[in-house]
Motif scaffolding. Structure first.
Motif, PDB file in Angstrom:
ATOM      1  N   LEU A   1       0.833  -1.200   0.000  1.00  0.00           N
ATOM      2  CA  LEU A   1       0.000   0.000   0.000  1.00  0.00           C
ATOM      3  C   LEU A   1       0.868   1.251   0.000  1.00  0.00           C
ATOM      4  O   LEU A   1       0.517   2.256  -0.643  1.00  0.00           O
ATOM      5  N   ALA A   2       1.997   1.222   0.682  1.00  0.00           N
ATOM      6  CA  ALA A   2       2.909   2.368   0.668  1.00  0.00           C
ATOM      7  C   ALA A   2       3.453   2.609  -0.737  1.00  0.00           C
ATOM      8  O   ALA A   2       3.555   3.747  -1.194  1.00  0.00           O
ATOM      9  N   GLN A   3       3.780   1.525  -1.432  1.00  0.00           N
ATOM     10  CA  GLN A   3       4.280   1.668  -2.802  1.00  0.00           C
ATOM     11  C   GLN A   3       3.186   2.191  -3.739  1.00  0.00           C
ATOM     12  O   GLN A   3       3.452   3.030  -4.609  1.00  0.00           O
ATOM     13  N   LEU A   4       1.958   1.685  -3.550  1.00  0.00           N
ATOM     14  CA  LEU A   4       0.847   2.170  -4.380  1.00  0.00           C
ATOM     15  C   LEU A   4       0.575   3.639  -4.093  1.00  0.00           C
ATOM     16  O   LEU A   4       0.334   4.434  -5.014  1.00  0.00           O
ATOM     17  N   ASP A   5       0.619   4.040  -2.821  1.00  0.00           N
ATOM     18  CA  ASP A   5       0.403   5.434  -2.455  1.00  0.00           C
ATOM     19  C   ASP A   5       1.476   6.330  -3.085  1.00  0.00           C
ATOM     20  O   ASP A   5       1.163   7.428  -3.573  1.00  0.00           O
ATOM     21  N   ALA A   6       2.717   5.863  -3.128  1.00  0.00           N
ATOM     22  CA  ALA A   6       3.789   6.636  -3.753  1.00  0.00           C
ATOM     23  C   ALA A   6       3.544   6.784  -5.253  1.00  0.00           C
ATOM     24  O   ALA A   6       3.778   7.849  -5.833  1.00  0.00           O
ATOM     25  N   LEU A   7       3.048   5.715  -5.878  1.00  0.00           N
ATOM     26  CA  LEU A   7       2.732   5.780  -7.314  1.00  0.00           C
ATOM     27  C   LEU A   7       1.628   6.805  -7.571  1.00  0.00           C
ATOM     28  O   LEU A   7       1.708   7.618  -8.506  1.00  0.00           O
TER      29      LEU A   7
ATOM     30  N   VAL B   1      -0.784  -5.747  -5.413  1.00  0.00           N
ATOM     31  CA  VAL B   1      -2.007  -5.302  -4.728  1.00  0.00           C
ATOM     32  C   VAL B   1      -3.209  -6.128  -5.188  1.00  0.00           C
ATOM     33  O   VAL B   1      -4.045  -6.552  -4.375  1.00  0.00           O
ATOM     34  N   LEU B   2      -3.312  -6.369  -6.503  1.00  0.00           N
ATOM     35  CA  LEU B   2      -4.435  -7.151  -7.024  1.00  0.00           C
ATOM     36  C   LEU B   2      -4.384  -8.595  -6.534  1.00  0.00           C
ATOM     37  O   LEU B   2      -5.427  -9.186  -6.196  1.00  0.00           O
ATOM     38  N   GLU B   3      -3.197  -9.175  -6.473  1.00  0.00           N
ATOM     39  CA  GLU B   3      -3.073 -10.548  -5.989  1.00  0.00           C
ATOM     40  C   GLU B   3      -3.453 -10.649  -4.511  1.00  0.00           C
ATOM     41  O   GLU B   3      -4.114 -11.605  -4.097  1.00  0.00           O
ATOM     42  N   ARG B   4      -3.059  -9.675  -3.720  1.00  0.00           N
ATOM     43  CA  ARG B   4      -3.413  -9.702  -2.296  1.00  0.00           C
ATOM     44  C   ARG B   4      -4.911  -9.480  -2.104  1.00  0.00           C
ATOM     45  O   ARG B   4      -5.518 -10.032  -1.179  1.00  0.00           O
ATOM     46  N   HIS B   5      -5.517  -8.674  -2.985  1.00  0.00           N
ATOM     47  CA  HIS B   5      -6.973  -8.525  -2.929  1.00  0.00           C
ATOM     48  C   HIS B   5      -7.649  -9.860  -3.245  1.00  0.00           C
ATOM     49  O   HIS B   5      -8.637 -10.237  -2.591  1.00  0.00           O
TER      50      HIS B   5
END
Length: 446
Positions: A174-180, A207-211
């Motif tokens: 989530l931190a990496q997605l937030d940075a993106l 992120v999609l795989e963890r979802h």
């Protein structure tokens, strides 16, 4: 003042609570204050009202899928309309301010914060209600990653910039997605973007795989948005990595290309998307055939669909056979014959007419073409027709639109064509018309 005017206009079409909700969405659909803000928000309201009327007209069945009672929650919206059947997932977290999400394509691209499916739920929840929803009276907990379909003020043309990611201190992905997302809001330099595509793809995929494993929660709009972004990233990476082999395969063409034709093919191989608007007689058919040949001969893909006017199907086969040695088949015959053809074709090109596409849409979706070519693409210039809806139902990674008349009467026609090739090029129809055109003359009819 603007919202009050929009509210009064909406009241002519819908009940008070729905009018209040739509006026609020129209204000947020254009998050900047500029000289043209009223025209843009007025366009947003008209687009929302059109979708509300369609939600009333269509055969939509709504079932709650979340526990609990009240107006917020999750619903499945079933489209029971013959060959257009399907189910869309809708989540509504709040009515005032309105906060919803849907996984359908229109919710992703319209930048309105609503679609027919969302508005169908709104209409159902508004029955018997005399007043507008009260602010924050009822609000559902948000997921880890949410997408409400509205543009972000700093980057209104970038859907990823509008993602909401929860507090990320305790989660690496989530931190990496937030940075993106934050980088997209800053308008990250496109010159350095290519070097980051691999990392972006890894973040989106994780992120999609963890979802999928239920380790993270994403609302329906966020799932579709991240899936589309991952597919686009993979396509661009593949184009950059394999462009050389695809261009080399042009040597096996049965006819040579003029320099301007090679330029068009190279443009397609660079991005995997192309709107080709050459004048009649300059060889659009040959150029499109060369693009398809390069992808097939190099092994980049195996299934191509050509959608053409029915009368031009034999001509397309002649031109194709004069250009490429790859197999091509016209889809004709009885429904059983066509079904067998879609089911058994594993490699090659299938040619269908526009009317045939509407009839055979479920079978075409089963064929799952990787590249779709639209000839005479002005057939989808009106986005409200069934032909345009059938084309939008296709989701190939690679797309080509051919037309000698990309715009005939109004800018919205070009926007509709481009929405097939690249929905972000000019933005949604309602916004492009207000953003890029102006009216003058008597009664603003010019």
């Amino acid at each position: 003042m603007t919202q009050a005017v929009l509210f009064e206009r909406a009241l002519d079409e819908v009940t008070l609570p729905v009018a209040s909700l739509l006026a609020g969405l129209a204000m947020r659909a254009w998050p900047r204050d500029e000289d043209e803000d009223f025209r843009l928000r007025e366009g947003a309201l008209h687009a929302l009202l059109h979708r509300t009327m369609e939600a009333r007209r269509r055969s939509l069945r709504i079932t709650r899928t979340s526990r609990g009672r009240g107006d917020v929650g999750e619903w499945a919206v079933h489209v029971e309309d013959g060959r257009w059947s399907g189910v869309s997932c809708v989540a509504i977290r709040s009515f005032a301010p309105f906060d919803a999400s849907c996984g359908c394509a229109d919710f992703q691209t319209s930048r309105l914060g609503a679609c027919e499916h969302v508005l169908a739920v709104v209409l159902a929840r508004s029955k018997g209600r005399k007043s507008a929803w009260e602010p924050c009276r009822e609000r559902a907990a948000g997921p880890d990653v949410a997408f409400d379909g509205l543009p972000h003020a700093k980057a209104p043309d970038d859907a990823l910039a509008a993602l909401r990611v929860r507090s990320v201190d305790d989660d690496e992905h989530l931190a990496q997605l937030d940075a993106l997302v934050r980088a997209r809001r800053r308008g990250r330099d496109t010159a350095t973007r290519a070097s980051r595509l691999g990392r972006d793809a890894a973040v989106l995929r994780a992120v999609l795989e963890r979802h999928a494993r239920r380790e993270l929660t994403l609302d329906p709009g966020a799932v579709t948005l991240l899936s589309n972004a991952l597919a686009e990233t993979r396509r661009i990476v593949a184009c950059g990595r394999e462009r050389g082999s695809a261009e080399a395969s042009l040597a096996s063409l049965r006819r040579g290309l003029y320099p301007y034709q090679r330029e068009a093919v190279a443009r397609f191989l660079e991005r995997g998307r192309l709107l080709l608007a050459d004048d009649m007689g300059l060889g659009k058919t040959t150029q499109a055939s060369a693009c398809c040949h390069a992808m097939l001969a190099s092994g980049r893909l195996s299934r191509v669909l050509l959608v053409v006017p029915a009368a031009l199907k034999p001509q397309w086969r002649r031109e194709w056979m004069a250009t490429s040695h790859e197999p091509i088949t016209l889809v004709d015959g009885s429904p059983a014959d066509r079904e067998k053809l879609y089911r058994e074709t594993r490699r090659g090109v299938l040619v269908v007419g526009y009317e045939q596409l509407r009839i055979d849409l479920p079978l075409v979706l089963g064929f799952a073409p990787e590249l779709v070519v639209l000839d005479e693409a002005q057939r989808i210039k009106n986005p409200t027709t069934q032909t345009a809806a059938a084309v939008r139902a296709l989701s190939p990674a690679y797309r080509i639109a051919l037309t000698g008349t990309p715009i005939e009467n109004r800018l919205s026609e070009l926007v509709s064509l481009l929405s097939f090739v690249d929905p972000d090029a000019l933005g949604p129809v309602w916004r492009a018309t207000a953003h890029y055109t102006y009216e003058r003359g008597d009664a603003a009819e010019g």
